[in-house]
Design an enzyme around this catalytic site. Structure first.
Site, PDB file in Angstrom:
ATOM      1  CG  ASP A  38      -2.598  -1.051   5.071  1.00  0.00           C
ATOM      2  OD1 ASP A  38      -1.383  -1.402   5.382  1.00  0.00           O
ATOM      3  OD2 ASP A  38      -2.077   0.140   5.849  1.00  0.00           O
ATOM      4  CD  GLU A  80      -2.847   0.754   2.146  1.00  0.00           C
ATOM      5  OE1 GLU A  80      -3.253   1.825   2.910  1.00  0.00           O
ATOM      6  OE2 GLU A  80      -3.541  -0.053   2.547  1.00  0.00           O
ATOM      7  CE1 TYR A  95      -3.287  -1.997   9.254  1.00  0.00           C
ATOM      8  CE2 TYR A  95      -5.487  -3.018   9.774  1.00  0.00           C
ATOM      9  CZ  TYR A  95      -5.379  -1.941   9.356  1.00  0.00           C
ATOM     10  OH  TYR A  95      -5.149  -1.429   7.411  1.00  0.00           O
TER      11      TYR A  95
END
Length: 693
Positions: free
Chosen positions: A110, A7, A314
């Protein structure tokens, strides 16, 4: 060759290094049988109305229901139109060429709904048909990345996530584009923005603001008694609240003559207060707003930075739990904290052999587990990064600690026939609360020592007095309060059947709520007053126009989130969801276009430059009808919005009243008049300073 699509460039570089793809090229890295490139966020997005041939706002064209939806390379807004992003086009062409030279794809965007959409839109736009696998990781540490590559998952396993992302994307387009254009046409003065989640969120803020302002504060009076027994001072308060001060004082005199209170009941119970769960993103944002006054957007950006630096897992997670296999890593993470001076003493109090497993629940871990630190010891952190890291670390230590054991004592007293109460709380085992020494949270019982008391005891009171209190209005939302309201929007629904279905559903997602709040600021619908979120005049105007329309319905928005969750879990069809959204869009477009909007009474102003044509007054600017003349004046000057009276005076008399509290580029406040010359050009003039005598 295999192509890995990340990303962001920073993530791509980490992956490339571990794969041995160390040869740098323009827009990618290569080596060891891999191309590693990146998407720079949303390179491809849904096309704008102009791409379908609709320019401007055309009532007869609404609702716009694309079939099929078109994709386009990312565009940037310039003035009142959109232009192609050359940087996005360049990177997309690089990806296209690499795909032609590759046998398969590894998706490393992601691991969430938006990350999936970023890749799938590129895949669809480039008409690619290569097979692809998914890298699904919750941390960017070397260990996590390598483990992820050893356990690549079939790309089609994430079709549910993809369809949910597409459904959300199209729903936001349909509702946002059509509702915004319809309301702007109905008002006929300026451009107004509405959105699938944005408008119900604005409705929450405005409704609470109006309730707060309309609340009639009432005074009431209670009687407080001061006691002393066994060298312990404590107070009791009357259960009765009198709305008449004189009556309360009359009762006080009777009580003072009596001089003693009788214990009528003593109730003692032991409470095991379990530790909090891990942070999900919304919980972290709320805590950071309350404790540090950080906005939701700031907290997300800081957490994202910590993630990309490999110090936390995350951040865009909606879960507060971990799976059994992640639990096996927890002791190692605690040992990492033990090596840090800040946490040494605290970690020593954690009973490592008997960690509390309350956070372990495989069924409650969705895309990602709760927020954790990683095994990488942080270094060179910015101050705000450091404090967010510590917040996450302390929460981990709290979650694995024992419950806090408290003894709660409720005592009722009576004087004459008036009841009084006193509450005590004694900590028997501090447990998780010893981690930060936090015993006085608002949601918890106050600490108060009480003497031994039993039913029938007579207690003298040293003093009795009347206390004045006031009823409190509903508090204005802070960002923390608004996040809670968005997260638990289902609980606000009055229909019991709907509320039961939606009680655990919110509006927006942990990953999008911060951007929704920021959008309200950008639209100038909401402003901050200290910590409170307050609607602007424009925000209230929009709310008054749409509050009874479907577009502002919190229940419906929560139902959509539920539908998207079902699509993600392969329990619902995206086509059915889109049809429902199209029907809704048609209905709200009709509702909004039929609104009867009273126009502000505006003076007919003539252009100060050409002296011929009338002026059009909009929310943001005032301009000449004649495009050749092209005279324009923006209404917002140095933080002050010019109202209609200011504009009328400026155009007709060449000067406004004194405008106070304007803000210069350096951030300093000043007062000035705005004056206009015969060509319609404006400057400041400043009030003369009064000379001292």
């Amino acid at each position: 060759m295999k192509i890995v699509i990340a990303e962001k460039p920073s993530v791509a570089r980490e992956i490339a290094f571990l794969l041995g793809a160390i040869e740098k090229k323009d827009g990618y890295l290569t080596g060891n049988g891999y191309y590693v490139t990146w998407a720079l966020g949303h390179l491809v997005s849904l096309a704008m109305p102009e791409d379908y041939g609709f320019t401007g706002f055309q009532k007869e064209a609404l609702p716009l229901l694309p079939n099929p939806f078109l994709l386009t390379v990312r565009k940037l807004k310039k003035n009142n139109s959109y232009i192609q992003d050359d940087g996005a086009m360049k990177q997309l062409k690089i990806i296209e060429q690499l795909l032609k030279n590759s046998e398969s794809i590894i998706v490393a965007t992601d691991a969430g709904r938006e990350g999936e959409l970023i890749f799938r839109y590129i895949y669809e736009y480039l008409k690619c048909n290569l097979p692809f696998e998914r890298l699904w990781i919750s941390s960017l540490t070397e260990k996590a990345i390598l483990k992820g590559f050893d356990n690549l998952k079939p790309g089609r396993n994430f079709d549910g996530l993809h369809f949910a992302a597409v459904g959300r994307s199209r729903a936001d387009w349909l509702v946002g584009i059509n509702a915004s254009q319809a309301l702007s046409i109905a008002v006929g003065n300026g451009v107004y923005s509405l959105g699938r989640v944005q408008t119900p969120t604005l409705a929450l803020i405005c409704k609470r603001f109006l309730e707060n302002k309309a609340f009639a504060i009432k005074k009431y009076w209670q009687i407080e008694l001061e006691h002393r027994k066994e060298f312990i001072d404590f107070k009791s308060i009357s259960l009765t609240k009198w709305d008449d001060n004189k009556l309360a004082n009359d009762v006080l005199k009777s009580i003072q003559r009596q001089g003693t209170a009788t214990v009528t009941s003593v109730e003692t119970k032991i409470i095991n207060e379990q530790p909090p769960l891990l942070f999900d993103l919304t919980a972290l944002q709320k805590e950071a707003n309350i404790k540090l006054n950080l906005s939701a957007e700031e907290t997300l950006n800081i957490a994202q930075s910590l993630y990309e630096k490999k110090f936390i897992s995350y951040p865009r997670t909606g879960s507060k739990y971990v799976t059994e296999d992640i639990w096996a890593e927890i002791p190692k993470l605690i040992s990492v904290l033990e090596e840090m001076e800040k946490f040494k003493a605290v970690v020593s109090s954690v009973k490592k052999g008997r960690l509390n497993k309350r956070i372990v629940n495989d069924l409650k871990v969705t895309d990602h587990h709760g927020l954790l630190i990683t095994d990488k010891i942080p270094s060179a952190l910015l101050p705000k990064e450091n404090v967010i890291y510590e917040m996450i670390a302390y929460r981990l230590l709290e979650t694995v600690s024992n419950a806090c054991n408290k003894q709660i004592t409720d005592i009722n007293l009576q004087v004459l026939h008036y009841d009084f109460t006193v509450k005590g709380c004694a900590i028997l085992d501090s447990g998780w609360r010893s981690i930060k020494g936090n015993f006085t949270d608002e949601d918890n019982d106050p600490i108060a020592d009480l003497p031994e008391l039993k039913m029938g005891d007579e207690l003298k009171f040293r003093e009795a007095k009347v206390l004045e209190g006031k009823t409190k209005p509903p508090v204005l939302y802070t960002e923390a309060g608004l996040l809670t309201a968005m997260e638990s929007a289902g609980k606000l629904i009055k229909n019991q059947q709907e509320s039961k279905i939606l009680q655990d559903m919110g509006i927006g997602t942990p990953a999008t709520r911060a951007s929704i709040i920021e959008t309200l600021f950008k639209r100038e619908y909401v402003k901050r007053e200290k910590k409170s979120l307050v609607p602007t005049a424009k925000g209230l105007k929009v709310y008054e126009l749409v509050k009874n329309e479907k577009i502002a319905d919190v229940a419906m928005t929560a139902q959509w989130e539920l539908a998207l969750q079902k699509i993600e879990n392969n329990e619902g069809a995206v086509a059915d969801f889109q049809k429902e959204i199209e029907n809704f869009t048609t209905a709200i477009t009709k509702e909004l276009l039929s609104l009867s909007v009273e126009s502000e009474k505006q003076a007919e102003l003539v252009c100060p430059k050409c002296k011929i044509n009338k002026l059009i007054i909009r929310d943001q600017l005032i301009k000449c009808l004649d495009e050749d003349c092209n005279w324009v004046q923006f209404r917002k000057i140095c933080g002050i919005q010019l109202n209609l009276m200011d504009l009328e005076m400026l155009i007709n008399k060449g000067r406004t009243n004194l405008l106070k509290g304007m803000i210069s580029k350096s951030g300093k406040k000043f007062d000035a008049f705005i004056v206009m010359n015969s060509n319609g050009e404006t400057t400041f003039t400043f009030p003369e300073k009064t000379k001292r005598k």
